[in-house]
Scaffold this active site. Structure first.
Site, short mmCIF file in Angstrom:
data_model
loop_
_atom_site.label_atom_id
_atom_site.label_comp_id
_atom_site.label_asym_id
_atom_site.label_seq_id
_atom_site.Cartn_x
_atom_site.Cartn_y
_atom_site.Cartn_z
N LYS A 1 -6.84 6.57 -20.01
CA LYS A 1 -6.94 7.07 -21.38
C LYS A 1 -5.63 6.84 -22.13
O LYS A 1 -5.24 5.70 -22.32
CB LYS A 1 -7.40 8.52 -21.35
CG LYS A 1 -8.58 8.80 -20.38
CD LYS A 1 -9.85 8.06 -20.75
CE LYS A 1 -10.88 8.00 -19.63
NZ LYS A 1 -11.33 9.27 -19.10
N ASP B 1 -6.08 19.17 -15.12
CA ASP B 1 -6.39 17.83 -15.63
C ASP B 1 -5.91 17.79 -17.07
O ASP B 1 -6.47 18.46 -17.95
CB ASP B 1 -7.92 17.58 -15.54
CG ASP B 1 -8.30 16.19 -16.03
OD1 ASP B 1 -7.59 15.62 -16.87
OD2 ASP B 1 -9.36 15.68 -15.58
N TYR C 1 -14.90 17.17 -16.78
CA TYR C 1 -15.26 15.76 -16.85
C TYR C 1 -16.45 15.51 -15.90
O TYR C 1 -16.47 16.04 -14.78
CB TYR C 1 -14.06 14.91 -16.44
CG TYR C 1 -14.37 13.44 -16.39
CD1 TYR C 1 -14.59 12.72 -17.55
CD2 TYR C 1 -14.47 12.79 -15.17
CE1 TYR C 1 -14.90 11.38 -17.50
CE2 TYR C 1 -14.79 11.44 -15.12
CZ TYR C 1 -14.99 10.74 -16.28
OH TYR C 1 -15.30 9.43 -16.23
N ARG D 1 0.85 -1.21 0.00
CA ARG D 1 0.00 0.00 0.00
C ARG D 1 0.88 1.25 0.00
O ARG D 1 0.49 2.31 -0.46
CB ARG D 1 -0.97 0.01 1.19
CG ARG D 1 -1.81 1.27 1.27
CD ARG D 1 -3.13 1.08 2.02
NE ARG D 1 -2.99 0.33 3.25
CZ ARG D 1 -2.44 0.81 4.39
NH1 ARG D 1 -2.01 2.04 4.44
NH2 ARG D 1 -2.36 0.05 5.45
C1 LIG Z 1 -11.96 9.73 -17.89
C2 LIG Z 1 -11.60 11.05 -17.32
C3 LIG Z 1 -11.48 11.23 -15.93
C4 LIG Z 1 -11.79 10.12 -14.94
O1 LIG Z 1 -10.88 9.09 -15.01
P1 LIG Z 1 -11.22 7.54 -14.60
O2 LIG Z 1 -9.95 6.86 -14.91
O3 LIG Z 1 -12.38 7.11 -15.44
O4 LIG Z 1 -11.56 7.54 -13.15
C5 LIG Z 1 -11.10 12.47 -15.49
N1 LIG Z 1 -10.86 13.50 -16.33
C6 LIG Z 1 -10.98 13.36 -17.66
C7 LIG Z 1 -10.72 14.53 -18.56
C8 LIG Z 1 -11.36 12.14 -18.21
O5 LIG Z 1 -11.50 12.01 -19.53
#
Ligand SMILES: *Cc1c(COP(=O)(O)O)cnc(C)c1O
Length: 427
Positions: free
Chosen positions: A230, A205, A122, A69
């Protein structure tokens, strides 16, 4: 060997891994273990002193392996490699993008603080802000894409909470419209509202640009957040997230992660190490394909508007921001189909090679309808303001042949409107 600065893509196969510690294996094995054996009790004591910050690290000392962890070889090597792309001091990998985002917001915001964020966000982030942060008494101001920095400053002053501005949170380019905001200008804004005992943090982000096409830390941001599900994962076969930034902030992020226990597992970290080896070739191919597809869509008579950074014209305000902070236009293309939901759905239902699914950044191309899918939970009036309409379709472009993708898009667009014409002739 002479000293030479290798590019990150050259280091993704080996950096931070010592084969001699793993029977000479060329690849880092999966360390599927919960705990690690200490050589001596003294060693265990020394490791814990560092883990709990009971003393400073001596020069060259590294935190030893304790418990998965807290740390694990797969996790550590992955974090070290991710740091290379964004030139960050440190990185923390999480079990999802949302856990990376929520951990950062929880660590740096407390009741009474003010958070300023860009719209659109998001959907999950939007939900966490409105349904969790607001509940615990964090004040928030959402900025619309067309609002100027001066308007934002006025909004902060008018809120009466300027003294409590703890964080500015940006998503640029924004999902699903590709709206962009000037990271450097917001970093100046953060400085302006920082006080002697409270620095206003700027978090970005950067999911839409992966770690390749935009480097927010170099534009003045304090923290970068990723949904590593992604581009970083890139094969639509795992869920993960990452945070990167300066050492002092990352120590706080990693400490909260230790106690929330939302670090990524050894197996997922291992999959991501594999993904990172091809990150650049994948993303290069994806953005090349996306440019070709955006240009094709722009000329198509059944398409009204295409939202893609690679189509911005020099006289548009966004063009200068794009040139300043991005090195490529990305691989996310959104467009308005002529008509409405019916036309959009006919298009989506007619695609063959491209799959109808949410998520993005993977090797395969995906298509979806933001208004009724990823952004179904966003307030309707706000959605309209952000141009998330019945007509909007979002594409994530993969590594397939662009010729095949265009063939698929063309045959699907050909189906749009055909039925209604027939219906009209019959009636
Ligand atoms: C998909 C996404 C998230 C969330 O990520 P997860 O891996 O699905 O928890 C956050 N910000 C953006 C811009 C995203 O496309």
């Amino acid at each position: 060997m002479k000293k030479h600065d290798f590019n990150p893509e050259s280091l993704m196969m080996s950096y931070g891994y010592k084969p001699e510690l793993s029977e000479g294996a060329i690849k880092c094995p999966i360390f599927q273990t919960s705990t690690f054996v200490f050589k001596t009790a003294e060693e265990g004591k020394a490791f814990f002193e560092l883990a709990y910050g009971l003393r400073e690290k001596s020069p060259k000392e590294e935190l030893g392996l304790i418990y998965s962890r807290i740390n694990n070889p797969n996790l550590e090597i992955l974090e070290n490699r991710l740091c290379l792309w964004d030139k960050a001091d440190d990185c923390a990998v999480f079990e999802s993008g949302m856990s990376a985002i929520s951990t950062v917001l929880l660590e740096f915001l407390k009741p009474g603080d003010l958070l300023v964020y860009s719209n659109p966000l998001y959907g999950g982030t939007d939900h966490f802000i409105h349904h969790f942060l607001n509940k615990i008494g964090v004040h928030t101001i959402g900025v619309m894409p067309n609002q100027s920095i001066d308007q934002v400053i006025q909004m902060i002053k008018d809120s009466g909470k300027a003294e409590q501005l703890a964080m500015i949170y940006l998503e640029t380019p924004a999902n699903p419209t590709n709206d962009i905001v000037d990271i450097e200008k917001y970093s100046q804004l953060a400085k302006r509202f920082s006080t002697e005992d409270r620095k206003t943090l700027l978090a970005v982000d950067n999911t839409y640009m992966g770690p390749l096409w935009q480097h927010p830390l170099q534009c003045g941001a304090d923290l970068i957040l990723y949904s590593a599900t992604k581009y970083i994962g890139g094969h639509s076969d795992l869920i993960a997230g990452a945070v990167l930034g300066k050492a002092d902030l990352m120590l706080r992020v990693k400490t909260l992660r230790t106690f929330l226990g939302n670090m990524v597992s050894p197996h997922t970290a291992w999959l991501m190490l594999r993904s990172l080896e091809t990150l650049k070739v994948r993303m290069d191919q994806q953005t090349m394909n996306a440019q070709v597809i955006a240009e094709y869509l722009e000329k198509h008579p059944k398409v009204e508007n295409v939202y893609y950074l690679g189509l911005l014209k020099e006289d548009e305000e966004a063009y200068d921001i794009y040139k300043k902070q991005c090195s490529a236009p990305g691989a996310m293309v959104s467009f308005d189909i002529k008509g409405g939901e019916k036309e959009a759905f006919t298009f989506l239902n007619s695609l063959g090679l491209m799959k109808l699914a949410v998520s993005l950044g993977g090797t395969e191309s995906l298509a979806q309808h933001p208004k009724t899918m990823t952004h179904a939970g966003v307030d309707d009036e706000q959605r309209q303001q952000m141009k998330i309409t019945d007509q909007l379709v979002r594409l994530s472009i993969g590594v397939e042949s662009s010729k095949d993708l265009i063939w698929d898009i063309e045959q699907a667009l050909n189906k749009v409107g055909v039925c209604s014409k027939l219906e009209m002739e019959i009636s």
